[in-house]
Motif scaffolding. Structure first.
Motif, PDB file in Angstrom:
ATOM      1  N   PRO A   1       8.564   7.319   1.697  1.00 48.83           N
ATOM      2  CA  PRO A   1       9.684   7.748   2.550  1.00 48.83           C
ATOM      3  C   PRO A   1       9.413   9.009   3.357  1.00 48.83           C
ATOM      4  CG  PRO A   1      10.488   7.050   0.402  1.00 48.83           C
ATOM      5  CD  PRO A   1       8.992   7.063   0.311  1.00 48.83           C
ATOM      6  N   ASN A   2       8.587   9.910   2.826  1.00 50.67           N
ATOM      7  CA  ASN A   2       8.285  11.141   3.558  1.00 50.67           C
ATOM      8  C   ASN A   2       7.136  10.986   4.541  1.00 50.67           C
ATOM      9  OD1 ASN A   2      10.172  13.163   2.606  1.00 50.67           O
ATOM     10  ND2 ASN A   2       9.220  12.909   0.589  1.00 50.67           N
ATOM     11  N   ARG A   3       6.580   9.771   4.669  1.00 54.44           N
ATOM     12  CA  ARG A   3       5.542   9.533   5.674  1.00 54.44           C
ATOM     13  C   ARG A   3       6.219   9.320   7.015  1.00 54.44           C
ATOM     14  NH1 ARG A   3       3.034   4.463   7.767  1.00 54.44           N
ATOM     15  NH2 ARG A   3       1.166   5.146   8.880  1.00 54.44           N
ATOM     16  N   ARG A   4       6.276  10.352   7.774  1.00 49.35           N
ATOM     17  CA  ARG A   4       6.912  10.320   9.098  1.00 49.35           C
ATOM     18  C   ARG A   4       6.427  11.538   9.872  1.00 49.35           C
ATOM     19  NH1 ARG A   4      13.009  10.704   7.246  1.00 49.35           N
ATOM     20  NH2 ARG A   4      12.169   9.106   5.871  1.00 49.35           N
TER      21      ARG A   4
ATOM     22  N   TYR B   1       0.867  -1.168   0.000  1.00 54.82           N
ATOM     23  CA  TYR B   1       0.000   0.000   0.000  1.00 54.82           C
ATOM     24  C   TYR B   1       0.908   1.223   0.000  1.00 54.82           C
ATOM     25  CZ  TYR B   1      -3.479   3.366   1.746  1.00 54.82           C
ATOM     26  OH  TYR B   1      -4.304   4.438   1.896  1.00 54.82           O
ATOM     27  N   PRO B   2       1.000   1.945  -1.111  1.00 55.59           N
ATOM     28  CA  PRO B   2       2.045   2.964  -1.260  1.00 55.59           C
ATOM     29  C   PRO B   2       2.066   4.029  -0.169  1.00 55.59           C
ATOM     30  CG  PRO B   2       1.053   2.487  -3.380  1.00 55.59           C
ATOM     31  CD  PRO B   2       0.222   1.767  -2.354  1.00 55.59           C
ATOM     32  N   ARG B   3       0.912   4.460   0.304  1.00 56.09           N
ATOM     33  CA  ARG B   3       0.923   5.566   1.269  1.00 56.09           C
ATOM     34  C   ARG B   3       1.716   5.240   2.518  1.00 56.09           C
ATOM     35  NH1 ARG B   3      -1.258   7.859   5.682  1.00 56.09           N
ATOM     36  NH2 ARG B   3      -2.571   6.102   6.249  1.00 56.09           N
ATOM     37  N   THR B   4       1.593   4.005   2.999  1.00 59.84           N
ATOM     38  CA  THR B   4       2.228   3.673   4.279  1.00 59.84           C
ATOM     39  C   THR B   4       3.735   3.470   4.167  1.00 59.84           C
ATOM     40  OG1 THR B   4       1.791   1.308   4.026  1.00 59.84           O
ATOM     41  CG2 THR B   4       0.117   2.628   5.164  1.00 59.84           C
ATOM     42  N   VAL B   5       4.259   3.307   2.960  1.00 60.71           N
ATOM     43  CA  VAL B   5       5.709   3.113   2.809  1.00 60.71           C
ATOM     44  C   VAL B   5       6.365   4.290   2.095  1.00 60.71           C
ATOM     45  CG1 VAL B   5       5.530   0.613   2.853  1.00 60.71           C
ATOM     46  CG2 VAL B   5       5.450   1.797   0.653  1.00 60.71           C
TER      47      VAL B   5
ATOM     48  N   GLN C   1       0.675  10.440  -6.151  1.00 59.34           N
ATOM     49  CA  GLN C   1       1.956  11.131  -5.953  1.00 59.34           C
ATOM     50  C   GLN C   1       2.127  11.461  -4.462  1.00 59.34           C
ATOM     51  OE1 GLN C   1       1.823  14.870  -8.182  1.00 59.34           O
ATOM     52  NE2 GLN C   1      -0.417  14.798  -8.144  1.00 59.34           N
ATOM     53  N   ILE C   2       1.770  10.480  -3.633  1.00 58.16           N
ATOM     54  CA  ILE C   2       1.647  10.737  -2.202  1.00 58.16           C
ATOM     55  C   ILE C   2       2.963  11.148  -1.565  1.00 58.16           C
ATOM     56  CG2 ILE C   2       1.971   8.315  -1.527  1.00 58.16           C
ATOM     57  CD1 ILE C   2      -0.436  10.887   0.093  1.00 58.16           C
ATOM     58  N   ASP C   3       4.096  10.592  -2.014  1.00 57.09           N
ATOM     59  CA  ASP C   3       5.352  10.965  -1.385  1.00 57.09           C
ATOM     60  C   ASP C   3       5.715  12.416  -1.689  1.00 57.09           C
ATOM     61  OD1 ASP C   3       7.469  10.063   0.343  1.00 57.09           O
ATOM     62  OD2 ASP C   3       8.813  10.270  -1.391  1.00 57.09           O
ATOM     63  N   THR C   4       5.407  12.859  -2.897  1.00 57.19           N
ATOM     64  CA  THR C   4       5.624  14.266  -3.244  1.00 57.19           C
ATOM     65  C   THR C   4       4.776  15.170  -2.361  1.00 57.19           C
ATOM     66  OG1 THR C   4       6.137  13.702  -5.533  1.00 57.19           O
ATOM     67  CG2 THR C   4       5.449  15.972  -5.099  1.00 57.19           C
ATOM     68  N   VAL C   5       3.531  14.788  -2.154  1.00 54.99           N
ATOM     69  CA  VAL C   5       2.638  15.577  -1.295  1.00 54.99           C
ATOM     70  C   VAL C   5       3.180  15.637   0.126  1.00 54.99           C
ATOM     71  CG1 VAL C   5       0.333  15.676  -0.276  1.00 54.99           C
ATOM     72  CG2 VAL C   5       0.600  15.138  -2.708  1.00 54.99           C
ATOM     73  N   TYR C   6       3.592  14.489   0.657  1.00 52.12           N
ATOM     74  CA  TYR C   6       4.161  14.484   2.011  1.00 52.12           C
ATOM     75  C   TYR C   6       5.385  15.405   2.088  1.00 52.12           C
ATOM     76  CZ  TYR C   6       1.378  10.523   3.783  1.00 52.12           C
ATOM     77  OH  TYR C   6       0.368   9.709   4.220  1.00 52.12           O
ATOM     78  N   GLY C   7       6.215  15.392   1.053  1.00 52.65           N
ATOM     79  CA  GLY C   7       7.404  16.241   1.051  1.00 52.65           C
ATOM     80  C   GLY C   7       7.065  17.713   1.052  1.00 52.65           C
ATOM     81  N   LEU C   8       6.054  18.096   0.272  1.00 57.27           N
ATOM     82  CA  LEU C   8       5.632  19.493   0.248  1.00 57.27           C
ATOM     83  C   LEU C   8       5.086  19.938   1.607  1.00 57.27           C
ATOM     84  CD1 LEU C   8       3.829  19.570  -3.221  1.00 57.27           C
ATOM     85  CD2 LEU C   8       5.971  20.733  -2.631  1.00 57.27           C
ATOM     86  N   VAL C   9       4.267  19.077   2.212  1.00 57.19           N
ATOM     87  CA  VAL C   9       3.724  19.404   3.531  1.00 57.19           C
ATOM     88  C   VAL C   9       4.855  19.520   4.551  1.00 57.19           C
ATOM     89  CG1 VAL C   9       2.248  18.599   5.408  1.00 57.19           C
ATOM     90  CG2 VAL C   9       1.477  18.387   3.042  1.00 57.19           C
ATOM     91  N   ALA C  10       5.838  18.644   4.455  1.00 60.94           N
ATOM     92  CA  ALA C  10       6.966  18.678   5.397  1.00 60.94           C
ATOM     93  C   ALA C  10       7.692  20.020   5.320  1.00 60.94           C
ATOM     94  CB  ALA C  10       7.926  17.533   5.102  1.00 60.94           C
TER      95      ALA C  10
END
Length: 388
Positions: free
Chosen positions: A234-237, A228-232, A281-290
């Motif tokens: 890299p920027n999900r932290r 499940y891509p969202r949970t893995v 593009q969930i990792d990109t979104v997480y990176g922007l929010v970070a």
């Protein structure tokens, strides 16, 4: 130990050790069951694995064995096995965590026990199910975490293969054993029929992991790997803030639109407009929010997120949970007087309007209830051989 809770009047003979089985039966005790914990003369190993106020009363043991009665029986002896047979004859539930060969050698397999008590619910807690080739292998939380894919998922997330920082396999399997046993008791309530139940750690955790990670691999032909891509991502932290960290999930369209309007109007474009678009593009979104969350303090973000009703929380330590205002307001913690001083237990997390559970008492000293329980069977200490 007043009889309260939805399981009041149910007797459980508990031949489990360590955490999986005892966690299951701890919840039964909290819910009012009379749980008789059978221990060998040396006691459950969990008595000795962490700090405690007295020898044989480690914190882990005290928590998962609270409210039970401890009976010492040497099941290698005819006397001990005879007393055990009398116990299961009068029980509603028998639960054990021995390997299949070992429990059968003791004359306590399902066929033996059900011959004594046809209506009993008999729960096996195994590492691996008996129908598979690994049935005789020993299993512990670390090895089951590895086999079910947890460290592999952690590696995708962090770059390193790691166990998660809690004994997840033991506890998830314990909860599974609880609900399986309760379902069998419900069937018995309707029909009078006992039955055998099997709960294996590996199968339980494989099912648990694949709830979301099965994903595209479930289909024929497969539409993607089992992940499940969202949970893995890299920027999900936890996000760094100006002065610490914060957990926040700006996930669905309502949350996203509120955040964009209040903080980043420039993101109001078709690129990120929908949950489906962001998911791809969930990792990109997480990176922007970070990057954005690094610009203010944790307190500032928490105030804003609460105003916008976006899920967010500070990063607690386990120690901080004991002083958490919400947990204390709902009465999660229960202080129980014990022979070694008061113990503040994390208590029953569920609420019942008519049959509430509670911590029924402290964990037992090794063998503290042997005499009383044997007397209930019509025996005295040293006279177990009178039972046939």
């Amino acid at each position: 130990m007043a009889d309260t809770g939805p399981l009041a009047g149910i007797r459980v003979v508990d031949l489990t050790a360590m955490v999986m089985g005892p966690y299951c039966t701890q919840i039964m005790a909290d819910m009012g069951a009379d749980v008789v914990k059978i221990e060998p003369p040396e006691g459950d190993n969990t008595r000795y694995i962490s700090v405690g106020p007295a020898a044989g009363m480690s914190g882990v043991f005290v928590n998962v064995n609270r409210g039970k009665r401890s009976v010492v029986l040497d099941l290698r002896s005819p006397d001990g096995r005879a007393a055990m047979r009398e116990l299961v004859r009068r029980a509603d539930v028998f639960i054990h965590s021995m390997r299949a060969k070992a429990i059968t050698r003791l004359g306590l397999g399902y066929a033996d026990v059900s011959a004594l008590n046809p209506s009993i619910v008999y729960t096996n807690c195994y590492g691996y199910g008996r129908r598979g080739p690994e049935r005789d292998r020993p299993a512990y939380d670390d090895t089951i975490q590895a086999e079910c894919g947890l460290p592999a998922v952690q590696k995708q997330l962090t770059g390193e293969a790691d166990y998660v920082g809690t004994i997840m396999a033991d506890k998830v399997a314990g909860l599974t054993a609880l609900y399986a046993t309760m379902m069998a008791l419900f069937h018995r309530e309707r029909t009078g029929e006992g039955q055998e139940v099997e709960v294996a750690m590996f199968e339980t955790m494989a099912s648990f992991m694949l709830v979301e990670h099965a994903n595209g691999a479930m289909f024929d032909p497969p539409l993607g790997p089992a992940v499940y891509p969202r949970t893995v991502a890299p920027n999900r932290r936890p996000y760094r803030t100006k002065d610490g960290y914060i957990a926040a999930l700006i996930y669905n369209d309502k949350h996203w639109n509120a955040f964009v309007a209040a903080v980043q109007p420039a993101w109001a474009s078709a690129t990120y407009a929908t949950l489906e678009a962001r998911a791809h593009q969930i990792d990109t979104v997480y990176g922007l929010v970070a990057q954005t969350l690094a610009e203010r303090t944790t307190a500032e973000w928490l105030d804003l997120f609460r105003e916008l009703e976006i899920p967010a929380a500070p990063l607690n330590t386990p120690d901080a949970l004991f002083d958490d205002p919400h947990l204390n307001a709902v009465g999660l913690f229960e202080t129980v007087d014990t022979p070694h001083g008061p113990v503040r237990f994390p208590g029953v997390p569920t609420w019942f309007s008519r049959t509430p559970g509670k911590v029924r008492g402290p964990a037992p000293e090794l063998g503290a209830d042997t005499g009383a329980v044997l007397a209930e069977l019509g025996l005295a200490l040293g006279e177990e051989e009178q039972v046939s």
